[in-house]
Design an enzyme around this catalytic site. Sequence first.
Site, PDB file in Angstrom:
ATOM      1  N   GLY A   1      66.481   5.820 -29.942  1.00 25.34           N
ATOM      2  CA  GLY A   1      67.434   5.311 -30.921  1.00 25.34           C
ATOM      3  C   GLY A   1      68.468   6.365 -31.220  1.00 25.34           C
ATOM      4  O   GLY A   1      68.301   7.538 -30.852  1.00 25.34           O
TER       5      GLY A   1
ATOM      6  N   GLN B   1      74.599  10.842 -36.331  1.00 21.25           N
ATOM      7  CA  GLN B   1      74.213  11.965 -35.468  1.00 21.25           C
ATOM      8  C   GLN B   1      75.333  12.399 -34.534  1.00 21.25           C
ATOM      9  O   GLN B   1      75.283  13.504 -33.993  1.00 21.25           O
ATOM     10  CB  GLN B   1      72.973  11.596 -34.645  1.00 21.25           C
ATOM     11  CG  GLN B   1      71.725  11.503 -35.505  1.00 21.25           C
ATOM     12  CD  GLN B   1      70.569  10.946 -34.712  1.00 21.25           C
ATOM     13  OE1 GLN B   1      70.488   9.734 -34.492  1.00 21.25           O
ATOM     14  NE2 GLN B   1      69.683  11.806 -34.265  1.00 21.25           N
TER      15      GLN B   1
ATOM     16  N   CYS C   1      63.144  13.703 -33.495  1.00 22.49           N
ATOM     17  CA  CYS C   1      64.538  13.340 -33.762  1.00 22.49           C
ATOM     18  C   CYS C   1      65.430  14.154 -32.841  1.00 22.49           C
ATOM     19  O   CYS C   1      65.228  15.365 -32.692  1.00 22.49           O
ATOM     20  CB  CYS C   1      64.888  13.627 -35.220  1.00 22.49           C
ATOM     21  SG  CYS C   1      66.592  13.192 -35.646  1.00 22.49           S
ATOM     22  N   LEU C   2      66.408  13.503 -32.239  1.00 21.68           N
ATOM     23  CA  LEU C   2      67.330  14.208 -31.338  1.00 21.68           C
ATOM     24  C   LEU C   2      68.110  15.287 -32.085  1.00 21.68           C
ATOM     25  O   LEU C   2      68.587  16.237 -31.457  1.00 21.68           O
ATOM     26  CB  LEU C   2      68.305  13.206 -30.701  1.00 21.68           C
ATOM     27  CG  LEU C   2      67.647  12.180 -29.762  1.00 21.68           C
ATOM     28  CD1 LEU C   2      68.653  11.132 -29.338  1.00 21.68           C
ATOM     29  CD2 LEU C   2      67.024  12.861 -28.550  1.00 21.68           C
TER      30      LEU C   2
ATOM     31  N   HIS D   1      63.832   4.907 -39.115  1.00 23.03           N
ATOM     32  CA  HIS D   1      64.297   6.280 -38.860  1.00 23.03           C
ATOM     33  C   HIS D   1      65.826   6.292 -38.713  1.00 23.03           C
ATOM     34  O   HIS D   1      66.503   7.152 -39.287  1.00 23.03           O
ATOM     35  CB  HIS D   1      63.591   6.789 -37.592  1.00 23.03           C
ATOM     36  CG  HIS D   1      64.033   8.121 -37.086  1.00 23.03           C
ATOM     37  ND1 HIS D   1      63.194   9.211 -37.011  1.00 23.03           N
ATOM     38  CD2 HIS D   1      65.233   8.541 -36.583  1.00 23.03           C
ATOM     39  CE1 HIS D   1      63.871  10.239 -36.500  1.00 23.03           C
ATOM     40  NE2 HIS D   1      65.091   9.859 -36.232  1.00 23.03           N
ATOM     41  N   GLU D   2      66.366   5.335 -37.958  1.00 25.24           N
ATOM     42  CA  GLU D   2      67.826   5.288 -37.758  1.00 25.24           C
ATOM     43  C   GLU D   2      68.546   4.946 -39.056  1.00 25.24           C
ATOM     44  O   GLU D   2      69.592   5.530 -39.365  1.00 25.24           O
ATOM     45  CB  GLU D   2      68.199   4.276 -36.668  1.00 25.24           C
ATOM     46  CG  GLU D   2      67.594   4.515 -35.296  1.00 25.24           C
ATOM     47  CD  GLU D   2      67.665   5.935 -34.816  1.00 25.24           C
ATOM     48  OE1 GLU D   2      68.550   6.691 -35.247  1.00 25.24           O
ATOM     49  OE2 GLU D   2      66.807   6.322 -34.011  1.00 25.24           O
TER      50      GLU D   2
ATOM     51  N   HIS E   1      69.029   7.871 -41.255  1.00 21.32           N
ATOM     52  CA  HIS E   1      70.161   8.724 -40.877  1.00 21.32           C
ATOM     53  C   HIS E   1      71.439   8.270 -41.578  1.00 21.32           C
ATOM     54  O   HIS E   1      72.255   9.093 -41.991  1.00 21.32           O
ATOM     55  CB  HIS E   1      70.395   8.685 -39.364  1.00 21.32           C
ATOM     56  CG  HIS E   1      69.527   9.610 -38.561  1.00 21.32           C
ATOM     57  ND1 HIS E   1      69.572  10.974 -38.698  1.00 21.32           N
ATOM     58  CD2 HIS E   1      68.617   9.359 -37.582  1.00 21.32           C
ATOM     59  CE1 HIS E   1      68.719  11.532 -37.836  1.00 21.32           C
ATOM     60  NE2 HIS E   1      68.121  10.568 -37.149  1.00 21.32           N
TER      61      HIS E   1
HETATM   62  O1  GNR Z   1      64.042   9.502 -29.568  1.00 21.82           O
HETATM   63  C1  GNR Z   1      63.507   9.378 -30.665  1.00 21.82           C
HETATM   64  N1  GNR Z   1      62.166   9.208 -30.735  1.00 21.82           N
HETATM   65  C2  GNR Z   1      61.503   8.838 -31.884  1.00 21.82           C
HETATM   66  C3  GNR Z   1      60.120   8.938 -31.877  1.00 21.82           C
HETATM   67  C4  GNR Z   1      59.387   8.580 -33.002  1.00 21.82           C
HETATM   68  C5  GNR Z   1      60.039   8.112 -34.118  1.00 21.82           C
HETATM   69  C6  GNR Z   1      61.422   8.020 -34.138  1.00 21.82           C
HETATM   70  C7  GNR Z   1      62.142   8.386 -33.030  1.00 21.82           C
HETATM   71  S1  GNR Z   1      63.878   8.235 -33.050  1.00 21.82           S
HETATM   72  C8  GNR Z   1      64.311   9.477 -31.900  1.00 21.82           C
HETATM   73  C9  GNR Z   1      65.813   9.439 -31.620  1.00 21.82           C
HETATM   74  C10 GNR Z   1      66.544   9.829 -32.881  1.00 21.82           C
HETATM   75  O2  GNR Z   1      66.546  10.940 -33.341  1.00 21.82           O
HETATM   76  N2  GNR Z   1      67.136   8.879 -33.526  1.00 21.82           N
HETATM   77  O3  GNR Z   1      67.748   9.128 -34.676  1.00 21.82           O
HETATM   78 NI    NI Z   2      66.770  10.863 -35.510  1.00 24.30          NI
END
Ligand code: GNR
Ligand code: NI
Length: 170
Positions: A46, A51, A91-92, A133-134, A137
């Site tokens: 995601g 980001q 998270c990236l 999670h997204e 952000h």
């Molecule tokens: O790539 C991602 N893997 C992930 C793994 C577990 C819970 C959430 C994520 S999201 C993350 C990509 C990201 O940072 N999205 O904002």
């Molecule tokens: Ni993230």
Amino acid sequence: MAPLQILRYPDPRLRTRAQPVGEVTEEIRELVGDMFATMYAAPGVGLSASQVDVHKRIIVVDVSKERNDPHAFINPEIEIIGGTQLLEEGCLSIPGFYETVSRADRIHVRALDEHGEPFSLEAEGFLSVCIQHECDHLEGKLFVDYLSNLKRGRIRKKLAKQQREERVRR
Ligand code: GNR
Ligand code: NI
């Protein structure tokens, strides 16, 4: 479609609250395309516009194994249905750190697609976690905010140091 640079924690721009998209224009569709390119290249499941330093309410997600099930959500709104689940998140924007977070399990999401059409879906499990999670952000919130101050501080210090060293080398 061009991959964009991803902001890294503790960059203060990740704390910006994103603004709603007024109209889904060609420019927004191009941004969505660039976000998919960025997410697939990373690779991640995601990505939020926050980001890539664009503070508009847009997220993209693909949790499929084959990486062929892209979904864009514009102005997403989450309603929690129920349940809780624990999942190890990454998270990236916080590369190299993985911690277990407790979130709602079943959610209902309403959003616009890349054509400006409203849609809604119910999600549970990993997809639900990713969408939450997204959407965090877009509020300037990161998964490390669910950890203890001690743990978050350690992660912050390590990443800040890494980035200082990278800047010296460049
Ligand atoms: O790539 C991602 N893997 C992930 C793994 C577990 C819970 C959430 C994520 S999201 C993350 C990509 C990201 O940072 N999205 O904002
Ligand atoms: Ni993230």
